[in-house]
Design an enzyme around this catalytic site. Structure first.
Site, short mmCIF file in Angstrom:
data_model
loop_
_atom_site.label_atom_id
_atom_site.label_comp_id
_atom_site.label_asym_id
_atom_site.label_seq_id
_atom_site.Cartn_x
_atom_site.Cartn_y
_atom_site.Cartn_z
N GLU A 226 0.92 -1.37 -0.10
CA GLU A 226 -0.08 -0.17 0.00
C GLU A 226 1.01 1.30 0.06
O GLU A 226 1.59 1.27 1.13
CB GLU A 226 -0.78 -0.07 1.09
CG GLU A 226 -1.91 1.03 1.19
CD GLU A 226 -2.60 1.25 2.62
OE1 GLU A 226 -2.54 2.47 3.22
OE2 GLU A 226 -2.93 0.38 3.17
N CYS A 263 -3.92 7.24 5.41
CA CYS A 263 -3.86 6.79 3.87
C CYS A 263 -4.87 7.25 3.32
O CYS A 263 -4.80 7.17 2.06
CB CYS A 263 -3.43 5.34 4.14
SG CYS A 263 -4.57 4.28 4.93
#
Length: 489
Positions: A226, A263
């Site tokens: 990620e 995020c």
């Protein structure tokens, strides 16, 4: 060999041995290991939160909640594996009369072996030593070696002690879990032939470097990274007419939450041109106080990123962005990171997408004004892959085409909400097209276990060698697909 290399080799050898034992353990046994770790973390919450706060400055309230999320993840995966469908057990009985004749075939998913996990800076519990990557890998019978994040090293070491003690007390095999630290150790871990997959949460440059190492090995391995995400928000004209003040307050709260270090922070917001929304957002953000960032490196990088955005110019030499609120000349290390709001236009994005559509880690967002649906669609087509995309529209508006486009660039599409918040459950998807993630599979939710499994089919096998999930009587009592029909217990 250096001492560090010898130590790593010993860890990966122990992990290889432990992975075989973990794969042979029952789902009930592995679930007990996960629950034991969750119980141990809960029992030590006061201690670990204090350590985490001293290293990350995220605050006791936020960190206490994150421990609860982390232990909830562990218990979720304990439930996932005891429910049984994660094995994807399939049985197709032999059919000699078919043309050509069909053999008896039985398939399920098996653990892939030792896994390397890289901790994230912004979630020192939930995406770290005992986070979702570790939990999902342990759940399916993989051993795990975690590379600690330098931003919370003492916490990583103490958490690893708690995890190791809990696993040992619960009867897990020795070597099933270990911790290493340091950049060199992380690089060597990815390259070690014993490691069969990598889970990573971090920056695009760091993740891409490790991804390239993983796929260039003599035996390439999957790299579940990620990396970065802009998480675009689209607000329609009708939504602004109905609730502009509410939307401004919501966006201000979301992009500044946790000093903009989530995020899923909404880094872009597409709005109709010619509205007063930028001023409303500036008003909503004016009382958001500067906040400390996770590490000195991140604190130093934030003002640099702001100045780089402010310096962007169009092909005609005009400023490509305007600063609506806040200052790009700030010292985030000394004073904390203060919110900054930029505006630009879809026309500028179409001219310079690489410059304008770049993530700036911290409490900042970019409003992009669009002259109509076509310009919005053209600009959205240039947005890099994201974890989330958000739509704010009014009831009755036809946003079908918009939603279809957003679902092509993000892994989760939200309606009338804000993306900074990721529920951990069976339905959750926390992934997206590159650079949001490097693979199709999520790092949050029940299907996270799928990353660390591989399918194996058995043809005309005697029942004595089959996994219980594939035996005729279904002794585990799990969901299976038999001769094409889904059979529930």
């Amino acid at each position: 060999m250096t001492i560090a290399t010898l130590e790593l080799t010993a860890l990966t050898a122990a992990a290889t041995k432990a992975a075989k034992a973990a794969a042979a353990a029952s789902d009930v046994e592995r679930a007990a290991w996960l629950n034991a770790v969750a119980d141990a973390l809960d029992a030590n919450v006061t201690e670990v939160v204090a350590i985490a706060d001293s290293e990350t400055r995220l605050g006791a309230a936020r960190l206490t909640g994150e421990v609860a999320r982390t232990t909830g993840q562990l218990r979720l995966f304990a439930g996932v594996i005891t429910e049984g469908s994660y094995l994807e057990a399939v049985i197709d009985h032999a059919d000699p009369s078919a043309t050509p004749p069909k053999p008896d075939l039985r398939r399920l998913l098996k653990p892939i072996g030792p896994v390397a996990v890289f901790s994230a800076s912004n979630f020192p519990f939930a995406f770290s030593v005992a986070g979702g990557d570790t939990a999902s890998a342990l759940a399916v019978g993989c051993s795990v070696i975690v590379k600690a994040h330098s931003g919370h090293l003492r916490l990583s070491e103490r958490t690893a002690e708690i995890v190791t003690e809990a696993l040992t007390a619960a009867g897990a095999p020795a070597g099933i879990f270990a911790l290493v630290s340091g950049r060199d150790a992380g690089t060597a871990l990815v390259q070690d032939p014993a490691i069969k997959a990598v889970g990573f949460t971090g920056s695009i440059p760091g993740g891409r470097a490790l991804f390239d190492l993983a796929v260039s090995r003599p035996e390439p391995i999957p790299f579940y990274g990620e990396l970065g995400s802009l998480n675009p928000v689209v607000i329609t004209a009708e939504a602004l007419k109905a609730r502009a003040g509410e939307l401004a307050a919501g966006l201000a709260g979301s992009f500044t939450l946790g000093a903009g270090q989530f995020c899923t922070k909404p880094g872009l917001a597409f709005i109709p041109a010619g509205t007063d929304f930028p001023a409303l957002l500036a008003e909503a953000a004016k009382d958001k106080a500067p906040a400390p960032m996770l590490t000195e490196r991140i604190s130093d990088a934030y003002p640099d990123g702001l100045r780089a955005v402010a310096a962007l110019r169009t092909a005609a030499g005009q400023p490509a962005v305007d600063v609506v609120s806040g200052s790009v000349d700030q010292d985030a290390t000394l004073n904390g990171a203060a919110p900054v709001i930029f505006t630009s236009t879809a026309a500028n994005v179409l001219e310079s997408p690489d410059q304008l559509l770049e993530e700036c880690f911290g409490p900042t967002t970019l409003l992009i004004e669009c002259s109509g649906a076509d310009e919005l669609s053209e600009a959205l087509a240039l947005v890099p892959g994201s974890l989330t995309a958000t739509v704010h529209a009014q009831p009755g508006e036809d946003v079908t085409a918009l939603v279809e486009q957003l679902s092509g660039l993000a892994g989760r599409v939200l309606f009338d909400g804000w993306p900074t918040g990721v529920a951990v459950n069976w339905a959750q998807q926390h992934g997206g097209p590159y650079p949001a993630t490097t693979s199709l599979f999520t790092s949050v939710g029940a299907t996270a276990v799928r990353r660390f499994q591989r399918p194996v089919a058995y043809q005309d096998a005697p029942e004595t060698v089959l996994h219980p999930a594939l035996r005729e009587a279904n002794p585990l009592g799990i969901p299976r697909r038999v001769d094409g029909v889904l059979v529930l217990p």
